[in-house]
Design a protein around this motif. Structure first.
Motif, PDB file in Angstrom:
ATOM      1  N   TYR A 246      -5.412 -10.421   1.332  1.00  0.00           N
ATOM      2  CA  TYR A 246      -5.415  -9.712   2.461  1.00  0.00           C
ATOM      3  C   TYR A 246      -5.309  -8.266   2.033  1.00  0.00           C
ATOM      4  O   TYR A 246      -4.537  -7.708   1.234  1.00  0.00           O
ATOM      5  N   GLU A 247      -6.336  -7.417   3.086  1.00  0.00           N
ATOM      6  CA  GLU A 247      -6.385  -6.057   2.777  1.00  0.00           C
ATOM      7  C   GLU A 247      -6.650  -5.605   1.267  1.00  0.00           C
ATOM      8  O   GLU A 247      -6.007  -4.722   0.746  1.00  0.00           O
ATOM      9  N   LEU A 248      -7.711  -6.262   0.754  1.00  0.00           N
ATOM     10  CA  LEU A 248      -8.032  -5.727  -0.457  1.00  0.00           C
ATOM     11  C   LEU A 248      -9.047  -4.689  -0.439  1.00  0.00           C
ATOM     12  O   LEU A 248      -9.524  -4.035   0.694  1.00  0.00           O
ATOM     13  N   ASP A 249      -9.195  -3.975  -1.397  1.00  0.00           N
ATOM     14  CA  ASP A 249     -10.148  -2.915  -1.526  1.00  0.00           C
ATOM     15  C   ASP A 249     -11.452  -3.356  -1.779  1.00  0.00           C
ATOM     16  O   ASP A 249     -11.979  -3.788  -2.666  1.00  0.00           O
ATOM     17  N   GLY A 250     -12.124  -3.412  -0.493  1.00  0.00           N
ATOM     18  CA  GLY A 250     -13.632  -3.734  -0.391  1.00  0.00           C
ATOM     19  C   GLY A 250     -14.552  -3.120  -1.453  1.00  0.00           C
ATOM     20  O   GLY A 250     -15.815  -3.682  -1.391  1.00  0.00           O
TER      21      GLY A 250
ATOM     22  N   ARG B 259      -5.326  -9.355  -6.650  1.00  0.00           N
ATOM     23  CA  ARG B 259      -4.346  -8.393  -7.091  1.00  0.00           C
ATOM     24  C   ARG B 259      -5.035  -6.936  -7.617  1.00  0.00           C
ATOM     25  O   ARG B 259      -4.373  -5.841  -7.444  1.00  0.00           O
ATOM     26  N   GLU B 260      -5.999  -7.545  -8.474  1.00  0.00           N
ATOM     27  CA  GLU B 260      -6.703  -6.285  -8.994  1.00  0.00           C
ATOM     28  C   GLU B 260      -7.478  -5.522  -8.009  1.00  0.00           C
ATOM     29  O   GLU B 260      -7.597  -4.210  -8.575  1.00  0.00           O
ATOM     30  N   ALA B 261      -7.691  -6.266  -6.985  1.00  0.00           N
ATOM     31  CA  ALA B 261      -8.457  -5.016  -5.904  1.00  0.00           C
ATOM     32  C   ALA B 261      -7.389  -4.851  -5.086  1.00  0.00           C
ATOM     33  O   ALA B 261      -7.518  -4.487  -3.709  1.00  0.00           O
ATOM     34  N   HIS B 262      -6.104  -4.700  -5.390  1.00  0.00           N
ATOM     35  CA  HIS B 262      -5.120  -4.120  -4.537  1.00  0.00           C
ATOM     36  C   HIS B 262      -4.747  -4.737  -2.987  1.00  0.00           C
ATOM     37  O   HIS B 262      -4.026  -4.484  -2.100  1.00  0.00           O
ATOM     38  N   GLY B 263      -5.356  -6.358  -3.344  1.00  0.00           N
ATOM     39  CA  GLY B 263      -4.739  -7.157  -2.135  1.00  0.00           C
ATOM     40  C   GLY B 263      -3.528  -7.802  -2.197  1.00  0.00           C
ATOM     41  O   GLY B 263      -2.883  -7.842  -3.236  1.00  0.00           O
ATOM     42  N   VAL B 264      -3.008  -8.348  -1.312  1.00  0.00           N
ATOM     43  CA  VAL B 264      -1.887  -9.379  -0.964  1.00  0.00           C
ATOM     44  C   VAL B 264      -2.370 -10.754  -1.254  1.00  0.00           C
ATOM     45  O   VAL B 264      -3.140 -11.345  -0.450  1.00  0.00           O
ATOM     46  N   ALA B 265      -1.687 -11.493  -2.191  1.00  0.00           N
ATOM     47  CA  ALA B 265      -2.399 -12.756  -2.686  1.00  0.00           C
ATOM     48  C   ALA B 265      -1.292 -13.936  -2.004  1.00  0.00           C
ATOM     49  O   ALA B 265      -0.130 -13.577  -2.190  1.00  0.00           O
ATOM     50  N   VAL B 266      -1.952 -14.947  -1.179  1.00  0.00           N
ATOM     51  CA  VAL B 266      -1.135 -15.783  -0.552  1.00  0.00           C
ATOM     52  C   VAL B 266      -1.684 -17.167  -0.687  1.00  0.00           C
ATOM     53  O   VAL B 266      -2.670 -17.359  -0.584  1.00  0.00           O
TER      54      VAL B 266
END
Length: 280
Positions: A85-89, A186-193
């Motif tokens: 969620y909310e990765l840096d696209g 996580r590398e793309a600053h997202g939330v991993a679920v």
């Protein structure tokens, strides 16, 4: 929750035509807004193609958008789905990796079609592409061709007879490991679920995945029963993980009975996701 009456505020797991869903991002968001939802998560397989359209629709229909993705990974022969969620696209690394995963999907399609050829069923890649409206192609698109051509009477039958695991035209998909999927998010600053762990009872892997950056568990899901929800709610509390939820909506013809908003979370979970993503 009485799903016949009450809907959740937010459904964090919906697929669109960008991958294997039947509704466009705009149509998914319009449907969620019409139901009175306050937020929606767009989580297509291996692509963020639907985000831009979803962002415009979110503003138009005044509904909060959570930009997401779903990655298929493999662990000890079991399929493990990781939601991001909310990765840096704009991340070059993310986009390169996703492009590679989509290429692997295309290669798989060609191998499946070759198996059909040996079974005496002639299907072309172009036919499959007609049903793949986005850039991420998958087995549901082949199932749609089989249905249209009269080889099967339902999507379910297509999987059972031809393209499901163990069936004559089945070809395994190249997959990342859960650790690689979590790392990519996580590398793309997202939330991993961790998505719908109750489907394959994945709790044994959770501690190791937390060590590499897992931040949440999907507790509410259309394939979870009450005991599953309780089990993963307890685990989430034990490990201080974010609790998410969503329908896994694809459209009625693709997943009968799975409706937007019948599984999900309260609106405050969106704020928790945004906060975690900011700190990532």
């Amino acid at each position: 929750m009485d799903s016949a009456i009450d809907l959740y505020d937010v459904d964090l797991h919906c697929h669109t035509t960008a991958s294997d869903g039947l509704l466009s991002p705009t149509e998914v968001i319009r449907s969620a807004a019409a139901l009175g939802l306050k937020g929606i998560g767009i989580t297509d397989h291996d692509t963020i193609q639907g985000w831009q359209e979803a962002e415009i629709a979110g503003r138009n229909y005044q509904i909060k958008l959570v930009r997401g993705i779903e990655l298929n990974t493999d662990w000890k022969g079991r399929e493990v789905h990781i939601l991001g969620y909310e990765l840096d696209g704009s991340s070059d690394y993310l986009n390169r990796q996703l492009k590679g995963l989509r290429k692997a999907r295309e290669q798989r399609m060609l191998e499946i079609l070759d198996r059909f050829n040996h079974l005496g069923v002639q299907i072309t890649f172009q036919e499959v592409q007609q049903f793949a409206l986005g850039e991420s192609i998958g087995r549901p698109h082949i199932a749609q061709v089989l249905l249209e051509r009269g080889y099967v009477s339902s999507i379910k039958e297509a999987f059972e007879r031809f393209i499901g695991r163990g069936a004559p035209a089945y070809v395994p998909l190249y997959k990342l490991t859960p650790e690689e999927g979590i790392g990519l998010i996580r590398e793309a600053h997202g939330v991993a679920v961790l998505a719908h762990p109750g489907v394959r009872r994945l709790e044994d892997g959770i501690p190791a995945w937390i060590d590499v950056g897992l931040q949440g568990i999907e507790v509410s899901h259309s394939e979870h029963n009450h005991e599953d929800e309780q089990r993963y709610r307890t685990l989430a509390k034990e490990y201080n993980l974010l609790m998410t939820g969503g329908s896994d909506f694809h459209g009625e013809a693709r997943k009968p009975g799975v409706k937007i908003g019948y599984w999900g979370v309260d609106e405050e979970v969106i704020l928790q996701i945004f906060d975690l993503a900011q700190r990532n």
